[in-house]
Design a protein around this motif. Sequence first.
Motif, PDB file in Angstrom:
ATOM      1  N   GLN A  39       0.825  -1.193   0.000  1.00  0.00           N
ATOM      2  CA  GLN A  39       0.000   0.000   0.000  1.00  0.00           C
ATOM      3  C   GLN A  39       0.866   1.253   0.000  1.00  0.00           C
ATOM      4  O   GLN A  39       1.865   1.336   0.703  1.00  0.00           O
ATOM      5  N   HIS A  40       0.456   2.223  -0.799  1.00  0.00           N
ATOM      6  CA  HIS A  40       1.185   3.492  -0.883  1.00  0.00           C
ATOM      7  C   HIS A  40       0.802   4.355   0.314  1.00  0.00           C
ATOM      8  O   HIS A  40      -0.373   4.565   0.605  1.00  0.00           O
ATOM      9  N   VAL A  41       1.809   4.843   1.016  1.00  0.00           N
ATOM     10  CA  VAL A  41       1.556   5.626   2.227  1.00  0.00           C
ATOM     11  C   VAL A  41       1.064   7.012   1.854  1.00  0.00           C
ATOM     12  O   VAL A  41       0.116   7.523   2.435  1.00  0.00           O
ATOM     13  N   GLY A  42       1.693   7.661   0.899  1.00  0.00           N
ATOM     14  CA  GLY A  42       1.205   8.958   0.438  1.00  0.00           C
ATOM     15  C   GLY A  42       2.037  10.129   0.889  1.00  0.00           C
ATOM     16  O   GLY A  42       2.336  11.021   0.115  1.00  0.00           O
ATOM     17  N   SER A  43       2.411  10.186   2.151  1.00  0.00           N
ATOM     18  CA  SER A  43       3.191  11.317   2.630  1.00  0.00           C
ATOM     19  C   SER A  43       4.000  10.893   3.850  1.00  0.00           C
ATOM     20  O   SER A  43       3.725   9.878   4.481  1.00  0.00           O
ATOM     21  N   ARG A  73       3.160   8.414   7.431  1.00  0.00           N
ATOM     22  CA  ARG A  73       4.033   7.402   8.031  1.00  0.00           C
ATOM     23  C   ARG A  73       4.149   7.625   9.533  1.00  0.00           C
ATOM     24  O   ARG A  73       4.189   6.676  10.304  1.00  0.00           O
ATOM     25  N   ARG A  74       4.218   8.869   9.960  1.00  0.00           N
ATOM     26  CA  ARG A  74       4.277   9.166  11.394  1.00  0.00           C
ATOM     27  C   ARG A  74       2.970   8.770  12.083  1.00  0.00           C
ATOM     28  O   ARG A  74       2.974   8.277  13.202  1.00  0.00           O
ATOM     29  N   TRP A  75       1.841   8.969  11.415  1.00  0.00           N
ATOM     30  CA  TRP A  75       0.555   8.565  11.974  1.00  0.00           C
ATOM     31  C   TRP A  75       0.498   7.051  12.172  1.00  0.00           C
ATOM     32  O   TRP A  75      -0.138   6.557  13.090  1.00  0.00           O
ATOM     33  N   GLY A 115       2.971   5.271  13.005  1.00  0.00           N
ATOM     34  CA  GLY A 115       3.925   4.884  14.034  1.00  0.00           C
ATOM     35  C   GLY A 115       5.310   4.587  13.526  1.00  0.00           C
ATOM     36  O   GLY A 115       6.110   3.972  14.221  1.00  0.00           O
ATOM     37  N   ARG A 116       5.644   5.021  12.312  1.00  0.00           N
ATOM     38  CA  ARG A 116       6.973   4.763  11.749  1.00  0.00           C
ATOM     39  C   ARG A 116       7.826   6.010  11.840  1.00  0.00           C
ATOM     40  O   ARG A 116       7.376   7.103  11.528  1.00  0.00           O
ATOM     41  N   ARG A 117       9.059   5.825  12.237  1.00  0.00           N
ATOM     42  CA  ARG A 117       9.983   6.948  12.351  1.00  0.00           C
ATOM     43  C   ARG A 117      10.466   7.378  10.965  1.00  0.00           C
ATOM     44  O   ARG A 117      10.482   6.585  10.028  1.00  0.00           O
ATOM     45  N   PRO A 118      10.869   8.637  10.807  1.00  0.00           N
ATOM     46  CA  PRO A 118      11.351   9.081   9.501  1.00  0.00           C
ATOM     47  C   PRO A 118      12.673   8.413   9.144  1.00  0.00           C
ATOM     48  O   PRO A 118      13.501   8.129  10.011  1.00  0.00           O
ATOM     49  N   ALA A 119      12.857   8.152   7.857  1.00  0.00           N
ATOM     50  CA  ALA A 119      14.110   7.584   7.373  1.00  0.00           C
ATOM     51  C   ALA A 119      15.181   8.672   7.391  1.00  0.00           C
ATOM     52  O   ALA A 119      14.912   9.843   7.171  1.00  0.00           O
ATOM     53  N   SER A 120      16.424   8.255   7.645  1.00  0.00           N
ATOM     54  CA  SER A 120      17.492   9.248   7.802  1.00  0.00           C
ATOM     55  C   SER A 120      18.261   9.498   6.524  1.00  0.00           C
ATOM     56  O   SER A 120      19.195  10.281   6.525  1.00  0.00           O
ATOM     57  N   GLY A 121      17.941   8.829   5.438  1.00  0.00           N
ATOM     58  CA  GLY A 121      18.659   9.081   4.196  1.00  0.00           C
ATOM     59  C   GLY A 121      18.324   8.040   3.155  1.00  0.00           C
ATOM     60  O   GLY A 121      17.344   7.309   3.268  1.00  0.00           O
ATOM     61  N   LEU A 122      19.170   7.958   2.140  1.00  0.00           N
ATOM     62  CA  LEU A 122      18.958   7.034   1.038  1.00  0.00           C
ATOM     63  C   LEU A 122      19.143   5.608   1.531  1.00  0.00           C
ATOM     64  O   LEU A 122      20.157   5.274   2.141  1.00  0.00           O
TER      65      LEU A 122
END
Length: 146
Positions: A75-79, A83-85, A87-94
Amino acid sequence: THAPGLVDDKNFNGTHDAYGTHTGDFIHGAGTKGTVMRKIGEKVVIQLPSKREVALDPECMAVIGRLSNIDHGKQHVGSAQRRRWLGRRPASGLWQRKDGYCGRKIRALPPVKTLTLPKEKAPLINFTLNGEGPPQPIIPATDRVS
């Protein structure tokens, strides 16, 4: 639910009840399934989605089929905020796959895990101490939680 030893179908859902103790919830990811690989003596060897193998009695109950929601990971997350909603932390890079440049070890799978019937617990024995004051129960040193 069916016993894995009695079914000709190779794919089954691993949410089974091993020996009636609810200890056998092996497969519970969306869209995953287990595979009956072979039989060793009286045991049925089942390969989990993580490629580990478990040997069960043929009388254990299992659900035949595949878990639902197969496209859960596609499934495409969209934004980034969504992803934060989730419960996933932001990715730190490539993102780059680990390629073993500095000695990644390719290890063999662990040996087949065999489940056996649970042993009956020994009954607890209550001891009393006769001395000064009222009788007080003594907890034996075995099966102590604290």
